[in-house]
Design a protein around this motif. Structure first.
Motif, PDB file in Angstrom:
ATOM      1  N   ALA A 243      43.395  -2.542-117.207  1.00  0.00           N
ATOM      2  CA  ALA A 243      43.440  -2.543-118.670  1.00  0.00           C
ATOM      3  C   ALA A 243      44.681  -1.818-119.185  1.00  0.00           C
ATOM      4  O   ALA A 243      45.357  -2.292-120.101  1.00  0.00           O
TER       5      ALA A 243
ATOM      6  N   HIS B 242      39.201  -1.391-113.103  1.00  0.00           N
ATOM      7  CA  HIS B 242      39.205  -2.047-114.421  1.00  0.00           C
ATOM      8  C   HIS B 242      40.058  -1.260-115.408  1.00  0.00           C
ATOM      9  O   HIS B 242      40.813  -1.835-116.206  1.00  0.00           O
TER      10      HIS B 242
ATOM     11  N   GLN C 277      43.049 -14.264-117.127  1.00  0.00           N
ATOM     12  CA  GLN C 277      42.179 -14.233-115.938  1.00  0.00           C
ATOM     13  C   GLN C 277      43.025 -14.159-114.665  1.00  0.00           C
ATOM     14  O   GLN C 277      42.717 -13.417-113.733  1.00  0.00           O
TER      15      GLN C 277
ATOM     16  N   ILE D 239      45.084  -4.120-122.449  1.00  0.00           N
ATOM     17  CA  ILE D 239      43.823  -4.661-122.968  1.00  0.00           C
ATOM     18  C   ILE D 239      42.740  -3.606-122.784  1.00  0.00           C
ATOM     19  O   ILE D 239      42.966  -2.580-122.144  1.00  0.00           O
ATOM     20  N   SER D 240      41.553  -3.889-123.334  1.00  0.00           N
ATOM     21  CA  SER D 240      40.465  -2.914-123.181  1.00  0.00           C
ATOM     22  C   SER D 240      39.864  -3.026-121.783  1.00  0.00           C
ATOM     23  O   SER D 240      39.985  -4.069-121.115  1.00  0.00           O
ATOM     24  N   GLU D 241      39.202  -1.958-121.368  1.00  0.00           N
ATOM     25  CA  GLU D 241      38.579  -1.957-120.052  1.00  0.00           C
ATOM     26  C   GLU D 241      37.478  -3.024-119.973  1.00  0.00           C
ATOM     27  O   GLU D 241      37.326  -3.715-118.953  1.00  0.00           O
ATOM     28  N   GLY D 242      36.738  -3.164-121.081  1.00  0.00           N
ATOM     29  CA  GLY D 242      35.681  -4.167-121.113  1.00  0.00           C
ATOM     30  C   GLY D 242      36.241  -5.572-120.973  1.00  0.00           C
ATOM     31  O   GLY D 242      35.675  -6.418-120.265  1.00  0.00           O
ATOM     32  N   SER D 243      37.369  -5.789-121.638  1.00  0.00           N
ATOM     33  CA  SER D 243      37.996  -7.103-121.558  1.00  0.00           C
ATOM     34  C   SER D 243      38.461  -7.389-120.127  1.00  0.00           C
ATOM     35  O   SER D 243      38.297  -8.510-119.624  1.00  0.00           O
ATOM     36  N   ALA D 244      39.023  -6.365-119.481  1.00  0.00           N
ATOM     37  CA  ALA D 244      39.466  -6.527-118.090  1.00  0.00           C
ATOM     38  C   ALA D 244      38.280  -6.896-117.209  1.00  0.00           C
ATOM     39  O   ALA D 244      38.371  -7.778-116.342  1.00  0.00           O
ATOM     40  N   ARG D 245      37.156  -6.252-117.464  1.00  0.00           N
ATOM     41  CA  ARG D 245      35.951  -6.499-116.655  1.00  0.00           C
ATOM     42  C   ARG D 245      35.455  -7.950-116.841  1.00  0.00           C
ATOM     43  O   ARG D 245      35.158  -8.649-115.875  1.00  0.00           O
ATOM     44  N   VAL D 246      35.426  -8.384-118.107  1.00  0.00           N
ATOM     45  CA  VAL D 246      34.946  -9.742-118.397  1.00  0.00           C
ATOM     46  C   VAL D 246      35.874 -10.795-117.796  1.00  0.00           C
ATOM     47  O   VAL D 246      35.426 -11.762-117.163  1.00  0.00           O
ATOM     48  N   HIS D 247      37.189 -10.590-117.974  1.00  0.00           N
ATOM     49  CA  HIS D 247      38.147 -11.572-117.443  1.00  0.00           C
ATOM     50  C   HIS D 247      38.096 -11.613-115.913  1.00  0.00           C
ATOM     51  O   HIS D 247      38.232 -12.695-115.323  1.00  0.00           O
TER      52      HIS D 247
END
Lengths: 182, 124
Positions: A150, A146, A132, A155-163
């Motif tokens: 990523a 994002h 984070q 890391i994945s783009e989705g993971s970057a967005r969530v973090h």
């Protein structure tokens, strides 16, 4: 137009200090963001950055994708931060008071306020996860998307967005309604 | 700015202070100096090696040309020399006998007699 990473890496491999300097200027803020996220102390983060750039220079031949120099460098930054953390853990951990590695400004009072603010931010960051912190610092320092975050962090783009979302929320909770900038 | 500032952590960004940023860059470049110099030296090494070889190239070519010339001249001189005598001639046999031996031809009786007489004559 800025010279591509691959061309700069090729020139740096030949000992071109100008090319290496361009890479340093291009990625220093990202490197510092990741280093700070890992070690939590600005002075240590600077040490990690210097160490990481030197390591990268010495190992440039092992950078298989020169066009992805940024991501490769940040992996080195993480490793060097872990090494520093190990060395630090042998001694006593440095507190966040060392956040004032920045030279004093002309206005001491204003600089004192800024210094206090930086300490508050660093303290708030300590309650976030490493990932984070990395995502937040990269986002705030360089305004990366994002996808770019990523790519640099692997890391994945989705993971970057969530973090980024969770980290932002946790940071706001910590900081409350206090001013975020002096 | 309040806590809803979209980029609150910018306060920690070293890029916000150009002086500090350049100090960081200078520190890294200063520390990288020896490694960059080593790389530049390695890069220049093959070129200087070729230059060193080129210094030797001309004398080596001149020497090779001289040797080739001497070999040609020497070979031509040897071509003018008579071939060495055969074994039978070296032992003193008459020329016809040497021819028979060399050609492995069986002489007739008359040829033998003539040769013998000639040989005596030659011997005397």
């Amino acid at each position: 137009m800025d010279e591509a990473d691959a061309a700069l890496v090729a020139r740096a491999r030949e000992g071109d200090s100008e090319a290496f300097g361009a890479l340093v200027r291009r990625y220093l803020r990202s490197a510092y963001a990741v280093a700070l996220a890992r070690v939590g102390d600005p002075a240590d983060a600077e040490d990690v950055c210097q160490d990481a750039f030197l390591t990268a220079l010495e190992r440039l031949e092992s950078c298989r994708r020169p066009e992805g120099f940024g991501g490769w460098l940040l992996a080195i930054v993480r490793n060097r931060a872990v090494d520093l953390h190990r060395r630090r853990s042998v001694r006593e951990a440095q507190p966040l008071e060392r956040a004032d590695a920045v030279p004093a400004a002309d206005d001491p009072e204003r600089e004192a306020q800024r210094s206090e603010r930086r300490s508050e931010l660093l303290e708030a960051l300590r309650h976030l996860t490493e990932l984070q912190r990395e995502v937040l610092l990269l986002f705030d320092f360089e305004g990366l998307s994002h996808r770019e975050i990523a790519e640099r962090l692997g890391i994945s783009e989705g993971s970057a967005r969530v973090h980024l979302h969770n980290g932002r929320r946790a940071l706001r909770e910590r900081l409350g309604d206090r001013p975020t900038e002096a | 700015m309040k806590a809803n500032d979209p980029h609150p952590l910018q306060a920690l960004d070293p890029g916000r202070d150009p002086e500090r940023f350049e100090r960081l860059v200078d520190g890294i470049l200063a520390a990288a100096g020896p490694e960059l110099a080593r790389r530049a030296e390695v890069q220049a090494a093959p070129a200087s090696l070729l230059l060193g070889l080129s210094d030797w190239l001309r004398p080596a070519l001149a020497a090779a040309a001289l040797l080739a010339f001497l070999a040609l001249v020497g070979g031509g001189a040897r071509a003018d020399v008579e071939p060495p005598p055969g074994l039978t001639e070296a032992l003193g046999y008459p020329a016809p006998v040497a021819t028979w031996v060399e050609t492995e031809r069986t002489p007739s009786v008359e040829e033998v007699l003539i040769s013998l007489e000639g040989g005596r004559g030659h011997a005397n």
